[in-house]
Design a protein around this motif. Structure first.
Motif, mmCIF file in Angstrom:
data_model
loop_
_atom_site.group_PDB
_atom_site.id
_atom_site.type_symbol
_atom_site.label_atom_id
_atom_site.label_comp_id
_atom_site.label_asym_id
_atom_site.label_seq_id
_atom_site.Cartn_x
_atom_site.Cartn_y
_atom_site.Cartn_z
ATOM 1 N N PHE A 15 0.830 -1.208 0.000
ATOM 2 C CA PHE A 15 0.000 0.000 0.000
ATOM 3 C C PHE A 15 0.865 1.258 0.000
ATOM 4 C CE2 PHE A 15 -2.321 3.308 2.372
ATOM 5 C CZ PHE A 15 -3.419 3.448 1.532
ATOM 6 N N ILE A 16 1.963 1.209 0.763
ATOM 7 C CA ILE A 16 2.864 2.372 0.806
ATOM 8 C C ILE A 16 3.507 2.601 -0.558
ATOM 9 C CG2 ILE A 16 5.013 3.243 1.805
ATOM 10 C CD1 ILE A 16 4.205 1.856 4.423
ATOM 11 N N ASN A 17 3.936 1.513 -1.221
ATOM 12 C CA ASN A 17 4.534 1.653 -2.552
ATOM 13 C C ASN A 17 3.530 2.189 -3.562
ATOM 14 O OD1 ASN A 17 6.990 0.652 -1.633
ATOM 15 N ND2 ASN A 17 6.462 -1.478 -2.122
ATOM 16 N N LEU A 18 2.279 1.757 -3.446
ATOM 17 C CA LEU A 18 1.244 2.250 -4.356
ATOM 18 C C LEU A 18 0.992 3.731 -4.148
ATOM 19 C CD1 LEU A 18 -0.856 1.587 -6.511
ATOM 20 C CD2 LEU A 18 -2.471 1.013 -4.674
ATOM 21 N N MET A 19 0.983 4.162 -2.892
ATOM 22 C CA MET A 19 0.786 5.579 -2.611
ATOM 23 C C MET A 19 1.954 6.410 -3.147
ATOM 24 S SD MET A 19 -2.121 6.042 -1.147
ATOM 25 C CE MET A 19 -1.911 7.650 -0.400
ATOM 26 N N ALA A 20 3.172 5.865 -3.008
ATOM 27 C CA ALA A 20 4.338 6.596 -3.513
ATOM 28 C C ALA A 20 4.302 6.690 -5.031
ATOM 29 C CB ALA A 20 5.623 5.902 -3.056
ATOM 30 N N ALA A 21 3.872 5.617 -5.696
ATOM 31 C CA ALA A 21 3.772 5.648 -7.152
ATOM 32 C C ALA A 21 2.728 6.648 -7.608
ATOM 33 C CB ALA A 21 3.449 4.251 -7.682
ATOM 34 N N ASN A 22 1.614 6.692 -6.905
ATOM 35 C CA ASN A 22 0.582 7.662 -7.261
ATOM 36 C C ASN A 22 1.055 9.089 -7.015
ATOM 37 O OD1 ASN A 22 -1.204 5.647 -8.029
ATOM 38 N ND2 ASN A 22 -2.088 5.451 -5.966
ATOM 39 N N LYS A 23 1.876 9.228 -5.969
ATOM 40 C CA LYS A 23 2.383 10.562 -5.662
ATOM 41 C C LYS A 23 3.360 11.035 -6.723
ATOM 42 C CE LYS A 23 4.607 13.201 -1.971
ATOM 43 N NZ LYS A 23 5.221 13.140 -0.611
ATOM 44 N N ASP A 24 4.173 10.125 -7.276
ATOM 45 C CA ASP A 24 5.165 10.496 -8.276
ATOM 46 C C ASP A 24 4.553 10.660 -9.661
ATOM 47 O OD1 ASP A 24 7.105 10.458 -6.349
ATOM 48 O OD2 ASP A 24 7.710 8.374 -6.742
ATOM 49 N N SER A 25 3.386 10.089 -9.918
ATOM 50 C CA SER A 25 2.758 10.216 -11.228
ATOM 51 C C SER A 25 2.227 11.634 -11.415
ATOM 52 C CB SER A 25 1.617 9.206 -11.377
ATOM 53 O OG SER A 25 0.615 9.454 -10.406
ATOM 54 N N CYS A 26 2.146 12.062 -12.681
ATOM 55 C CA CYS A 26 1.723 13.426 -12.999
ATOM 56 C C CYS A 26 0.357 13.397 -13.682
ATOM 57 C CB CYS A 26 2.747 14.103 -13.903
ATOM 58 S SG CYS A 26 4.372 14.303 -13.129
ATOM 59 N N ASP A 27 -0.482 14.352 -13.289
ATOM 60 C CA ASP A 27 -1.790 14.516 -13.926
ATOM 61 C C ASP A 27 -1.754 15.579 -15.014
ATOM 62 O OD1 ASP A 27 -2.897 12.674 -12.048
ATOM 63 O OD2 ASP A 27 -2.975 14.299 -10.574
ATOM 64 N N LEU A 28 -0.911 16.581 -14.822
ATOM 65 C CA LEU A 28 -0.802 17.682 -15.765
ATOM 66 C C LEU A 28 0.655 17.834 -16.193
ATOM 67 C CD1 LEU A 28 -3.018 20.282 -13.851
ATOM 68 C CD2 LEU A 28 -3.729 18.811 -15.748
ATOM 69 N N TYR A 29 0.846 18.281 -17.439
ATOM 70 C CA TYR A 29 2.189 18.498 -17.980
ATOM 71 C C TYR A 29 2.237 19.878 -18.613
ATOM 72 C CZ TYR A 29 2.854 13.464 -17.465
ATOM 73 O OH TYR A 29 2.949 12.194 -16.961
ATOM 74 N N ALA A 30 3.384 20.508 -18.467
ATOM 75 C CA ALA A 30 3.585 21.822 -19.064
ATOM 76 C C ALA A 30 5.056 21.973 -19.420
ATOM 77 C CB ALA A 30 3.140 22.929 -18.114
ATOM 78 N N ALA A 31 5.327 22.831 -20.401
ATOM 79 C CA ALA A 31 6.693 23.066 -20.845
ATOM 80 C C ALA A 31 7.305 24.220 -20.067
ATOM 81 C CB ALA A 31 6.718 23.368 -22.337
ATOM 82 N N VAL A 32 8.634 24.216 -20.012
ATOM 83 C CA VAL A 32 9.348 25.287 -19.328
ATOM 84 C C VAL A 32 9.091 26.607 -20.050
ATOM 85 C CG1 VAL A 32 11.627 26.129 -18.652
ATOM 86 C CG2 VAL A 32 11.105 23.695 -18.495
ATOM 87 N N GLY A 33 8.751 27.655 -19.266
ATOM 88 C CA GLY A 33 8.459 28.967 -19.831
ATOM 89 C C GLY A 33 7.026 29.139 -20.282
ATOM 90 N N GLN A 34 6.252 28.093 -20.220
ATOM 91 C CA GLN A 34 4.857 28.165 -20.660
ATOM 92 C C GLN A 34 3.974 28.721 -19.543
ATOM 93 O OE1 GLN A 34 3.435 24.351 -21.929
ATOM 94 N NE2 GLN A 34 1.352 25.073 -22.405
ATOM 95 N N SER A 35 2.796 29.238 -19.911
ATOM 96 C CA SER A 35 1.791 29.691 -18.945
ATOM 97 C C SER A 35 0.539 28.836 -19.108
ATOM 98 C CB SER A 35 1.438 31.174 -19.154
ATOM 99 O OG SER A 35 2.583 31.986 -18.957
ATOM 100 N N MET A 36 -0.133 28.549 -18.002
ATOM 101 C CA MET A 36 -1.319 27.695 -18.058
ATOM 102 C C MET A 36 -2.223 28.003 -16.865
ATOM 103 S SD MET A 36 0.006 23.957 -16.705
ATOM 104 C CE MET A 36 -1.638 23.295 -16.940
ATOM 105 N N SER A 37 -3.487 27.601 -17.002
ATOM 106 C CA SER A 37 -4.464 27.725 -15.919
ATOM 107 C C SER A 37 -4.819 26.329 -15.433
ATOM 108 C CB SER A 37 -5.734 28.444 -16.401
ATOM 109 O OG SER A 37 -5.439 29.765 -16.791
ATOM 110 N N LEU A 38 -4.748 26.138 -14.147
ATOM 111 C CA LEU A 38 -5.098 24.837 -13.592
ATOM 112 C C LEU A 38 -6.610 24.618 -13.761
ATOM 113 C CD1 LEU A 38 -2.903 24.830 -10.353
ATOM 114 C CD2 LEU A 38 -2.405 23.822 -12.580
ATOM 115 N N PRO A 39 -6.995 23.444 -14.229
ATOM 116 C CA PRO A 39 -8.414 23.199 -14.584
ATOM 117 C C PRO A 39 -9.323 22.996 -13.365
ATOM 118 C CG PRO A 39 -7.143 21.211 -14.939
ATOM 119 C CD PRO A 39 -6.153 22.255 -14.517
ATOM 120 N N PHE A 40 -9.517 24.069 -12.595
ATOM 121 C CA PHE A 40 -10.463 24.027 -11.474
ATOM 122 C C PHE A 40 -11.611 24.996 -11.777
ATOM 123 C CE2 PHE A 40 -11.934 26.040 -7.518
ATOM 124 C CZ PHE A 40 -12.493 24.939 -6.901
ATOM 125 N N ILE A 41 -12.845 24.500 -11.651
ATOM 126 C CA ILE A 41 -14.018 25.324 -11.966
ATOM 127 C C ILE A 41 -15.039 25.174 -10.831
ATOM 128 C CG2 ILE A 41 -15.930 25.711 -13.555
ATOM 129 C CD1 ILE A 41 -14.168 24.618 -15.797
#
Length: 345
Positions: A15-41
């Motif tokens: 369970f601890i390893n699964l939580m760590a894997a979920n923590k290291d995974s990314c939901d959003l990606y962006a490039a260096v120098g880019q601007s973006m709005s987090l999708p919260f509504i």
């Protein structure tokens, strides 16, 4: 009991390893120098609500009853989304939004993890003709190819089965003018190469070799000959040096022997007694001349019978020989002592 504890420990570690894997995974990606709005509504957001944004458990925006105490009001959209500008690697991490009613009860919660990546560079498409295998090999060159996705197009048609960095096409498929491109992409960007039209012309046949043997064999024999010559030169030099050394030793030995003979001769001359020169006296008989070789030959060549019958006789020359006088050693007279004069005189 021990088995139950071991199973519980195994489940807990999984369970601890699964939580760590979920923590290291990314939901959003962006490039260096880019601007973006987090999708919260949140459609019903008003100034009476409490809005709080956190980045890696640190508050980066806080608004209560329309008053902003942390952050800037321009960083929030009317629906409560957070605007991120000029993203850098430090901007990556976990973001969380909390909307509270005026009575401090939760209205909506949102969380996501953002990863920052570099944009891909423009690829360079190169090719080489391989006439041995009757194929043309294309290579999509790009900086930091690890983790990138490759795609190929032939005459503006995507080759769905080709996803590697290289592409091999038979020369038979190059009839006419064919156009190739390659594309690379990652989570945040995509780049496409320029169009390449491969042209492969068969090289002219090589001229016949003038030698009966391969060049490698000729070079090997030549190298062996040079090595043999060097070996012979080394042997000759060694023999010359050795001969010179032996001659030097012989000369030194000869000089030593001559010196020893000279010393021995000097010692013998110093030890030999002095002899007076003896003159023949009047009483001594005159020296008889020795017989000549002709007389001796006549005496020897007489017949054998005469020699056997006659008694052995000495020749007159032999009878007349007398022993030569022996020199006498020179006697030294004692030194003459003069009488001393008397004191009266």
């Amino acid at each position: 009991m021990a088995c139950f504890a071991a199973a519980l420990l195994l489940l807990l570690s999984g369970f601890i390893n699964l939580m760590a894997a979920n923590k290291d995974s990314c939901d959003l990606y962006a490039a260096v120098g880019q601007s973006m709005s987090l999708p919260f509504i949140y459609e019903g957001l008003t100034s009476s609500h409490v809005l709080r944004w956190t980045h890696n458990d640190s508050i980066i925006f806080y608004r209560q009853q329309g008053r902003v105490s942390v952050g800037k009001s321009g960083d929030i959209t009317p629906t409560g989304s957070l605007i991120l500008k000029n993203l850098q690697p430090l901007s990556a991490g976990s973001y969380q939004a909390n909307v509270l009613y005026p009575n401090a009860t939760s209205a909506k919660t949102w969380a996501s993890r953002l990863c920052i990546m570099d944009e891909v560079s423009k690829p360079k498409l190169t090719y080489s003709c391989d006439f041995k295998s009757s194929a043309v090999n294309l290579n999509c060159e790009v900086v930091k190819a690890q983790g990138l996705v490759f795609s190929w197009t032939l005459d503006e048609k995507t080759l769905t089965s080709e996803t590697r960095q290289t592409l091999s096409i038979s020369l038979a498929q190059l009839k006419g003018e064919r156009r190739f491109t390659c594309s690379v992409k990652n989570k945040v960007s995509i780049e496409k190469s320029v169009i390449v039209r491969p042209t492969c012309k068969a090289p002219p046949p090589s001229p016949p070799t003038l030698l009966c043997f391969k060049s490698s064999i000729v070079m090997t024999v030549f190298a062996a000959g040079v090595g043999l010559i060097l070996l012979l030169l080394i042997i000759v030099v060694i023999l010359c040096c050795r001969n010179k050394h032996n001659k030097t030793q012989m000369r030194a030995g000869g000089r030593g022997e001559l010196r020893m003979l000279s010393l021995n001769k000097q010692e013998m001359d110093s030890d030999a007694p002095d002899y007076e020169t003896m003159h023949p006296s009047e009483d001594s008989p005159p020296a008889t001349p020795e017989p000549s070789a002709r007389d001796y030959y006549k005496n020897v060549s007489q017949p054998e019978a005469e020699t056997e019958n006659s008694p052995p006789q000495l020749s007159s020359a032999a009878e007349g020989q007398r022993p030569s006088p022996v020199p006498k050693p020179r006697t030294r007279s004692p030194p003459t002592v003069l009488p001393k004069e008397s004191s009266d005189m």
